[in-house]
Scaffold this motif. Structure first.
Motif, mmCIF file in Angstrom:
data_model
loop_
_atom_site.group_PDB
_atom_site.id
_atom_site.type_symbol
_atom_site.label_atom_id
_atom_site.label_comp_id
_atom_site.label_asym_id
_atom_site.label_seq_id
_atom_site.Cartn_x
_atom_site.Cartn_y
_atom_site.Cartn_z
ATOM 1 N N ILE A 52 69.779 48.627 46.962
ATOM 2 C CA ILE A 52 69.211 48.379 45.621
ATOM 3 C C ILE A 52 67.798 48.967 45.543
ATOM 4 O O ILE A 52 67.428 49.624 44.572
ATOM 5 C CB ILE A 52 69.227 46.867 45.300
ATOM 6 C CG1 ILE A 52 70.678 46.422 45.055
ATOM 7 C CG2 ILE A 52 68.366 46.550 44.082
ATOM 8 C CD1 ILE A 52 70.881 44.934 44.960
ATOM 9 N N ASN A 53 67.021 48.772 46.630
ATOM 10 C CA ASN A 53 65.676 49.370 46.703
ATOM 11 C C ASN A 53 65.727 50.874 46.514
ATOM 12 O O ASN A 53 64.982 51.457 45.719
ATOM 13 C CB ASN A 53 65.082 49.098 48.095
ATOM 14 C CG ASN A 53 63.940 48.122 48.022
ATOM 15 O OD1 ASN A 53 63.293 47.998 46.992
ATOM 16 N ND2 ASN A 53 63.706 47.431 49.108
ATOM 17 N N GLY A 54 66.637 51.505 47.278
ATOM 18 C CA GLY A 54 66.731 52.968 47.264
ATOM 19 C C GLY A 54 67.192 53.512 45.929
ATOM 20 O O GLY A 54 66.630 54.480 45.406
ATOM 21 N N ILE A 55 68.226 52.879 45.374
ATOM 22 C CA ILE A 55 68.830 53.420 44.137
ATOM 23 C C ILE A 55 67.903 53.179 42.944
ATOM 24 O O ILE A 55 67.731 54.048 42.091
ATOM 25 C CB ILE A 55 70.233 52.811 43.905
ATOM 26 C CG1 ILE A 55 71.163 53.178 45.077
ATOM 27 C CG2 ILE A 55 70.851 53.340 42.628
ATOM 28 C CD1 ILE A 55 72.454 52.398 45.123
ATOM 29 N N VAL A 56 67.255 51.993 42.902
ATOM 30 C CA VAL A 56 66.330 51.716 41.792
ATOM 31 C C VAL A 56 65.086 52.605 41.925
ATOM 32 O O VAL A 56 64.511 53.040 40.930
ATOM 33 C CB VAL A 56 65.958 50.216 41.759
ATOM 34 C CG1 VAL A 56 64.827 49.960 40.784
ATOM 35 C CG2 VAL A 56 67.168 49.394 41.363
ATOM 36 N N GLY A 57 64.700 52.916 43.182
ATOM 37 C CA GLY A 57 63.577 53.840 43.397
ATOM 38 C C GLY A 57 63.886 55.223 42.842
ATOM 39 O O GLY A 57 62.984 55.965 42.444
ATOM 40 N N TRP A 58 65.161 55.572 42.793
ATOM 41 C CA TRP A 58 65.583 56.882 42.267
ATOM 42 C C TRP A 58 65.550 56.867 40.735
ATOM 43 O O TRP A 58 65.084 57.809 40.121
ATOM 44 C CB TRP A 58 66.984 57.198 42.785
ATOM 45 C CG TRP A 58 67.589 58.458 42.255
ATOM 46 C CD1 TRP A 58 67.268 59.737 42.608
ATOM 47 C CD2 TRP A 58 68.614 58.565 41.266
ATOM 48 N NE1 TRP A 58 68.034 60.633 41.912
ATOM 49 C CE2 TRP A 58 68.880 59.934 41.079
ATOM 50 C CE3 TRP A 58 69.350 57.628 40.527
ATOM 51 C CZ2 TRP A 58 69.834 60.401 40.190
ATOM 52 C CZ3 TRP A 58 70.298 58.080 39.641
ATOM 53 C CH2 TRP A 58 70.538 59.465 39.477
ATOM 54 N N SER A 59 66.030 55.768 40.148
ATOM 55 C CA SER A 59 65.974 55.660 38.681
ATOM 56 C C SER A 59 66.062 54.193 38.264
ATOM 57 O O SER A 59 66.905 53.444 38.765
ATOM 58 C CB SER A 59 67.127 56.429 38.054
ATOM 59 O OG SER A 59 67.267 56.046 36.707
ATOM 60 N N TRP A 60 65.211 53.804 37.338
ATOM 61 C CA TRP A 60 65.196 52.411 36.865
ATOM 62 C C TRP A 60 66.472 52.043 36.125
ATOM 63 O O TRP A 60 66.869 50.884 36.099
ATOM 64 C CB TRP A 60 63.996 52.209 35.927
ATOM 65 C CG TRP A 60 62.738 51.930 36.671
ATOM 66 C CD1 TRP A 60 61.817 52.845 37.088
ATOM 67 C CD2 TRP A 60 62.279 50.663 37.114
ATOM 68 N NE1 TRP A 60 60.799 52.219 37.766
ATOM 69 C CE2 TRP A 60 61.059 50.871 37.792
ATOM 70 C CE3 TRP A 60 62.768 49.360 37.009
ATOM 71 C CZ2 TRP A 60 60.323 49.840 38.358
ATOM 72 C CZ3 TRP A 60 62.040 48.329 37.565
ATOM 73 C CH2 TRP A 60 60.828 48.559 38.241
ATOM 74 N N PHE A 61 67.111 53.049 35.506
ATOM 75 C CA PHE A 61 68.272 52.736 34.657
ATOM 76 C C PHE A 61 69.449 52.209 35.466
ATOM 77 O O PHE A 61 70.342 51.562 34.923
ATOM 78 C CB PHE A 61 68.694 53.988 33.873
ATOM 79 C CG PHE A 61 67.691 54.392 32.850
ATOM 80 C CD1 PHE A 61 67.445 53.591 31.744
ATOM 81 C CD2 PHE A 61 66.975 55.572 33.004
ATOM 82 C CE1 PHE A 61 66.503 53.963 30.802
ATOM 83 C CE2 PHE A 61 66.027 55.946 32.065
ATOM 84 C CZ PHE A 61 65.779 55.143 30.964
ATOM 85 N N THR A 62 69.465 52.536 36.765
ATOM 86 C CA THR A 62 70.601 52.085 37.597
ATOM 87 C C THR A 62 70.584 50.576 37.796
ATOM 88 O O THR A 62 71.575 50.001 38.242
ATOM 89 C CB THR A 62 70.562 52.763 38.983
ATOM 90 O OG1 THR A 62 69.284 52.507 39.573
ATOM 91 C CG2 THR A 62 70.768 54.250 38.879
ATOM 92 N N MET A 63 69.451 49.963 37.472
ATOM 93 C CA MET A 63 69.317 48.522 37.733
ATOM 94 C C MET A 63 70.394 47.711 37.011
ATOM 95 O O MET A 63 70.925 46.740 37.556
ATOM 96 C CB MET A 63 67.931 48.060 37.304
ATOM 97 C CG MET A 63 67.541 46.724 37.886
ATOM 98 S SD MET A 63 65.929 46.224 37.325
ATOM 99 C CE MET A 63 64.890 47.080 38.465
#
Length: 446
Positions: free
Chosen positions: A370-381
């Motif tokens: 979750i850290n990695g993917i949200v760091g890539w883009s906020w929309f993935t949250m």
């Protein structure tokens, strides 16, 4: 590394002697113990011999392979009792272990491809030879053709890289940077099908439902991890292209993961539900690898190890009930808390690990992802929140549906769990929840 390979090869004659079923398992335990005591330099390749080597990525996955194979023998006691081609079963299993061991430890890209595809054959034999329903032939064909369709482009891609680089050592790929869309797709599609990514996942539920318990365990435990391992190894030289195209893979994975999570609520077959939950978990792993940052890579590695143990344990539990009731339907496997109260504790422990409850490895993996993917883009949250929520939802749905309610009236005889089954479940659950104490090792590496 060569000594372990020789040990496995010399275990093959034992398969064909009488009453060697448990001895083979004990020899695997011995090999596991020896492998755990390897001197390992965490951040580099070590134990290099005869084109084989080991870094922490290989080390964790080889340990997992040996462990799952030990537990497969333990879960398949019924074969031993009935004497249903036991010798061939053991031979098949050791052959599969050799293939997996070689896949994770070779340093040559072509050899990696060879063993990566070679592990398909024993798995296919497991499904077709020891599966339950006649549909197992169809499931085997699905498995074979989905994998074979994308493996030829991978082979072409490997030859192209050889032409460009003049060598095939995986270690030297980091000095290479090839910005080529066609090469990128041909290299990664084989691994995305193996993971499997949404859209190319249809072979997985079929194969799981038709496979015997050992087939399901190895499929969930190791086969899906081959894809993640391949991506982590080969994306090194495709970084530039990946940074341009990764949003496509991540969107497909996250939307697919959410859809599959919802689809889990519609399943009536226990094995099918667990298989679909694997697809949902692997969608997070694919996204974590594709974002190409520290937390994503770390989380995907931890999640692969955690999911291998957890999913395998849940398939064992499903099989324990199947041996009693001869059905995997959720409607027939009801009210099990009355029949097997101690087994419902193990269901609870493994289901809670499946939905990433502390202190399981899945929690650590999911937090890093979750850290990695949200760091890539906020929309993935939004997607990540929904996938996490629904994974808890279908896990609780599975647990409550099986354990509570009225027992099926057609059951006329029953027996409780035996010590072998409890030991088997404990050997799944303990590493899954104790390895979180050792998680700093993989963090140092990444």
């Amino acid at each position: 590394m060569m000594k372990f390979l020789l040990m496995m090869i010399f275990m093959i004659p034992c398969c064909f002697l009488k009453n060697m079923f448990w001895l083979v398992q004990m020899m695997m335990f011995l090999m596991m113990f020896l492998f755990m005591n390897l001197m390992l330099k965490l951040n580099m390749y070590c134990n290099i011999s005869y084109m084989l080597s080991c870094d922490i990525l290989s080390y964790g996955l080889i340990l997992l392979s040996i462990w799952i194979c030990i537990l497969m023998i333990m879960a398949s006691e019924n074969l031993f009792k009935e004497g249903f081609y036991v010798n061939f079963f053991l031979f098949n299993l050791i052959f599969l272990l050799i293939m997996l061991f070689m896949t994770f430890s070779v340093m040559n890209m072509f050899m990696f491809y060879l063993f990566f595809e070679g592990s398909l054959i024993p798995t296919l034999l497991l499904i077709i030879g020891w599966g339950y329903q006649p549909e197992r032939i169809k499931a085997g064909i699905y498995l074979l053709f989905y994998t074979l369709m994308v493996s030829l482009p991978l082979l072409m891609g490997i030859f192209y890289v050889f032409e460009e680089m003049g060598g095939m050592m995986i270690y030297f790929l980091k000095f290479l940077n090839l910005n080529n869309y066609l090469l990128y797709l041909s290299m990664i599609m084989a691994f995305l099908v193996k993971m499997p990514m949404y859209f190319v996942h249809l072979w997985l539920p079929k194969a799981h439902v038709e496979a015997p318990v050992s087939g399901s365990m190895i499929l969930a435990g190791i086969m899906l991890k081959l894809g993640g391992y391949g991506l982590l190894r080969l994306l090194i030289f495709l970084q530039e292209t990946n940074l341009k195209l990764n949003y496509i893979m991540i969107i497909i994975s996250l939307v697919g993961g959410l859809y599959i999570s919802l689809k889990c609520f519609c399943q009536t077959d226990i094995k099918s539900l667990i298989a679909y939950s694997s697809v949902a978990h692997m969608s997070l792993v694919i996204s974590g690898i594709m974002v190409m940052n520290y937390w994503g890579g770390l989380g995907s590695y931890i999640m692969m190890i955690g999911h291998g143990l957890c999913s395998s344990g849940m398939f064992c539990l499903a099989n324990i009930y199947y041996e009693r009731l001869h059905s995997r339907s959720l409607y027939i496997n009801k009210g099990m808390m009355n029949f097997m109260p101690s087994m419902s504790l193990w269901w609870f422990l493994l289901v809670s690990s499946n939905m990433a409850a502390p202190p399981s490895l899945n929690l650590m993996g999911e937090m890093s992802l979750i850290n990695g993917i949200v760091g890539w883009s906020w929309f993935t949250m939004i997607m990540l929140v929904m996938i996490s929520f629904f994974s808890a939802g279908y896990s609780l749905y599975l647990y409550s549906y099986i354990q509570h309610g009225c027992g099926y009236s057609g059951v006329y005889s029953y027996y409780m769990g035996v010590s072998r089954e409890y030991l088997m479940l404990m050997l799944h659950w303990l590493p899954l929840n104790m390895l979180i104490l050792m998680v700093d090792y993989s963090m140092i590496w990444f």
